[in-house]
Design an enzyme around this catalytic site. Structure first.
Site, mmCIF file in Angstrom:
data_model
loop_
_atom_site.group_PDB
_atom_site.id
_atom_site.type_symbol
_atom_site.label_atom_id
_atom_site.label_comp_id
_atom_site.label_asym_id
_atom_site.label_seq_id
_atom_site.Cartn_x
_atom_site.Cartn_y
_atom_site.Cartn_z
ATOM 1 N N LYS A 188 0.874 -1.189 0.000
ATOM 2 C CA LYS A 188 0.000 0.000 0.000
ATOM 3 C C LYS A 188 0.901 1.227 0.000
ATOM 4 C CE LYS A 188 -1.972 3.020 1.988
ATOM 5 N NZ LYS A 188 -1.769 4.430 1.594
ATOM 6 N N CYS A 296 14.304 10.893 6.122
ATOM 7 C CA CYS A 296 14.235 10.464 7.532
ATOM 8 C C CYS A 296 15.614 10.432 8.182
ATOM 9 C CB CYS A 296 13.574 9.098 7.629
ATOM 10 S SG CYS A 296 14.409 7.822 6.671
HETATM 11 P P1 NAD Z 1 2.528 8.492 7.446
HETATM 12 O O1 NAD Z 1 2.725 7.742 8.696
HETATM 13 O O2 NAD Z 1 1.566 9.614 7.425
HETATM 14 O O3 NAD Z 1 2.050 7.508 6.263
HETATM 15 C C1 NAD Z 1 2.812 6.379 5.903
HETATM 16 C C2 NAD Z 1 1.906 5.357 5.250
HETATM 17 O O4 NAD Z 1 0.964 4.888 6.223
HETATM 18 C C3 NAD Z 1 1.082 5.873 4.080
HETATM 19 O O5 NAD Z 1 1.025 4.889 3.075
HETATM 20 C C4 NAD Z 1 -0.288 6.067 4.695
HETATM 21 O O6 NAD Z 1 -1.334 5.967 3.750
HETATM 22 C C5 NAD Z 1 -0.342 4.913 5.663
HETATM 23 N N1 NAD Z 1 -1.292 5.053 6.769
HETATM 24 C C6 NAD Z 1 -1.706 6.190 7.396
HETATM 25 N N2 NAD Z 1 -2.583 5.887 8.370
HETATM 26 C C7 NAD Z 1 -2.722 4.542 8.379
HETATM 27 C C8 NAD Z 1 -3.460 3.629 9.184
HETATM 28 N N3 NAD Z 1 -4.263 4.043 10.179
HETATM 29 N N4 NAD Z 1 -3.355 2.307 8.933
HETATM 30 C C9 NAD Z 1 -2.547 1.864 7.953
HETATM 31 N N5 NAD Z 1 -1.816 2.682 7.152
HETATM 32 C C10 NAD Z 1 -1.903 4.004 7.370
HETATM 33 O O7 NAD Z 1 3.970 8.967 6.987
HETATM 34 P P2 NAD Z 1 4.345 9.865 5.732
HETATM 35 O O8 NAD Z 1 3.947 11.273 6.016
HETATM 36 O O9 NAD Z 1 3.866 9.221 4.478
HETATM 37 O O10 NAD Z 1 5.935 9.741 5.726
HETATM 38 C C11 NAD Z 1 6.771 10.578 6.453
HETATM 39 C C12 NAD Z 1 7.283 9.869 7.672
HETATM 40 O O11 NAD Z 1 7.940 8.652 7.291
HETATM 41 C C13 NAD Z 1 8.337 10.683 8.396
HETATM 42 O O12 NAD Z 1 8.148 10.565 9.777
HETATM 43 C C14 NAD Z 1 9.639 10.016 7.970
HETATM 44 O O13 NAD Z 1 10.718 10.212 8.851
HETATM 45 C C15 NAD Z 1 9.219 8.595 7.921
HETATM 46 N N6 NAD Z 1 10.161 7.802 7.141
HETATM 47 C C16 NAD Z 1 10.959 6.898 7.789
HETATM 48 C C17 NAD Z 1 11.889 6.151 7.071
HETATM 49 C C18 NAD Z 1 12.766 5.141 7.762
HETATM 50 O O14 NAD Z 1 13.344 4.312 7.077
HETATM 51 N N7 NAD Z 1 12.901 5.166 9.074
HETATM 52 C C19 NAD Z 1 12.001 6.332 5.694
HETATM 53 C C20 NAD Z 1 11.183 7.268 5.075
HETATM 54 C C21 NAD Z 1 10.257 7.998 5.804
#
Ligand code: NAD
Length: 496
Positions: A188, A296
């Site tokens: 997803k 990140c």
């Molecule tokens: P997010 O948590 O808003 O969304 C991530 C994913 O989760 C999306 O696909 C979203 O549709 C899905 N999602 C949201 N609510 C959900 C739920 N209730 N149930 C299941 N899925 C759900 O994050 P974002 O804004 O897309 O990404 C940014 C964040 O990701 C930042 O905090 C960044 O640091 C982090 N990130 C971490 C890494 C790592 O490797 N540690 C890498 C890239 C990004």
């Protein structure tokens, strides 16, 4: 290129590439009656696509496809699966220009960087995990007259949920080990950049991956994402995103007692000692604005030894002045727009609150006028906080915003480095090998780079401490997560 794998289902033209806006379930394109809008950060006025908006029914259909396909895929063994995965890797390599064109429009990462670096890593993820899974399926320890055989069993249908930054690379980083371990996958992608993962489905299809082994479901996280992670037939959940979402997913995983990994946000310290090559350190520090800071792993807290404060800052400003805000397709551009107006406003909110609270905005601190009212560029920003408790020091901003603090000695550098709830990455610049060694041991983070950044081997563990995550990806760590380990004990006849 003479042929295109990018056919079937409803397609829209994105940068000259026909991209499916449908889900990919059971080897077929499936449309939803409802859609969500996907726009390009490069020109927000232009809609790229109306993408199928999955719901509970779509989530259930995708899990059913993955359940049905699991026995055959698991039975193919590491060699059979590896052959398919290497074909996927070759196809990724062959289609880098199309993938780069689409991801650049959809997410606004610099197209040159996508072509040269990021997408090649997607292919490497598939190849590396095909190889690694073959290295061992079983390990044996002999003791006390018994052979303790430890086997990896494929775990089952796996849900992979990814964020909007580097969507293709991050998805392959999670899907490749899951597939190599013998699991079937439902991916997803994030709703702000869903298109390049749709192309990954085409490439898996073209590579001959059996129907239902790899599925892509599009939609909103709280809707189809929540339905996927709650399905009791799912045996693993792999998530990359924010700590807030991880809490929701963790609750769903706990309800079904399903292992999950969470790769979450970071607030990495970028520590510069007076004995460092200050020019190299300042150049790399200014490089933390790359991709508009939507990384990140970025070292967003500059911690500089007080005795070189002015010298470092002068160099840092020189390198930051050289940044070019612009269109991500232009090779002269170094700073791309932010992903979405909501995210731009979120980032601006952090800076505005910092200003109001008395933090010093050293440079930037406002939207760029590039692109007019619709433009999503934010100026590279440096903030000197009034205290280490400032919101901009303690919370991930995920934009082109760095903080600047000084320290008197190594002990204070360590204390500041470890002073947030995050622990994903850290960067240390020093001319002393002994100090590098001490810092490497004292700083609490999943990855620590000394005098470099973003250099890593795919077999090394990757993950975060604190609220930066649960579990480790990379190498055998990922393969173990996606497997059920079984200890099978037999007498080995070495004692009577
Ligand atoms: P997010 O948590 O808003 O969304 C991530 C994913 O989760 C999306 O696909 C979203 O549709 C899905 N999602 C949201 N609510 C959900 C739920 N209730 N149930 C299941 N899925 C759900 O994050 P974002 O804004 O897309 O990404 C940014 C964040 O990701 C930042 O905090 C960044 O640091 C982090 N990130 C971490 C890494 C790592 O490797 N540690 C890498 C890239 C990004």
């Amino acid at each position: 290129m003479n042929t295109t794998p990018f056919t079937g289902g409803t397609r829209v033209d994105v940068g000259g590439v026909p991209v499916s806006t449908d889900h990919y379930i059971g080897g077929q394109r499936v449309a939803s009656p409802f859609t969500f809008e996907d726009r390009s950060p490069l020109d927000w006025a232009v809609k790229l696509a109306d993408v199928s908006r999955g719901d509970e029914g779509i989530a259930a259909a995708a899990v059913t496809a993955a359940v049905d396909a699991f026995p055959e895929w698991a039975a193919m063994g590491v060699k059979g699966r590896g052959e398919v995965m290497r074909r996927v890797a070759d196809l990724i390599d062959a289609h880098v220009p199309e993938l780069a064109a689409v991801e650049c429009l959809d997410m606004a990462m610099l197209e040159e960087s996508l072509r040269l670096r990021v997408l090649a890593r997607g292919a490497r993820n598939f190849r590396a995990y095909a190889d690694l899974a073959e290295e061992y399926e079983e390990r044996v320890w002999s003791s006390n007259g018994t052979a303790n055989r430890v086997m990896r069993m494929p775990a089952g249908p796996t849900v992979v949920i990814t964020p909007w930054n580097a969507p293709f690379m991050l998805s392959t980083w999670k899907c490749a080990p899951a597939l190599a371990a013998g699991n079937t996958v439902i991916l997803k992608p994030a709703e702000w950049s869903p298109l390049s993962c749709s192309l990954l489905a085409d490439l898996c299809h073209e590579a001959g991956m059996p129907a239902g082994v790899f599925n892509v479901v599009q939609g909103i996280g709280e809707e189809v994402g929540a339905a996927l992670v709650s399905d009791p037939r799912v045996k693993r959940i792999s998530f990359t995103g924010s700590p807030e979402t991880a809490r929701h997913i963790g609750r769903a995983a706990a309800a079904n007692i399903v292992p999950f990994t969470a790769e979450l946000g970071g607030k990495g310290p970028f520590v510069v000692f007076a004995d460092a090559d200050l020019e190299a350190a300042a150049k790399k520090a200014a490089g933390q604005f790359d991709d508009s800071g939507q990384v990140c792993l970025a070292g967003t807290r500059l911690l500089v030894e007080a005795s070189v404060r002015d010298e470092f800052l002068a160099l840092f400003h020189r390198f930051t002045d050289a940044h070019v805000l612009g269109d991500s397709r232009d090779t002269a551009t170094t700073i791309s727009p932010m992903i979405h107006p909501d995210h731009l406003n979120r980032v601006a909110g952090f800076v505005d609150r910092a200003r109001a609270a008395g933090d010093t905005i050293v440079r930037g601190g406002q939207r760029s006028d590039l692109g007019g009212d619709d433009g999503l560029w934010y100026e590279p920003t440096l903030i000197e906080p009034r205290s280490n408790d400032s919101e901009v020091v303690q919370h991930e901003i995920f934009g082109p915003v760095l903080t600047f603090q000084t320290f008197a000695d190594e002990a204070e550098a360590v204390a500041l480095a470890n002073s947030t709830p995050y622990g994903l990455s850290a960067i240390v610049y020093t001319g002393s090998q002994e100090r590098a060694e001490r810092m490497g041991r004292a700083v609490r983070a999943g990855t620590i780079w000394t005098n470099c950044f973003l250099v890593r081997d795919l077999t090394a563990p990757f993950g975060g401490c604190g609220i930066s995550g649960i579990g480790r990806e990379g190498g055998d760590y990922a393969l173990d997560f996606y497997s059920d380990l079984k200890m099978f004990q037999v007498l080995d006849g070495t004692t009577s």
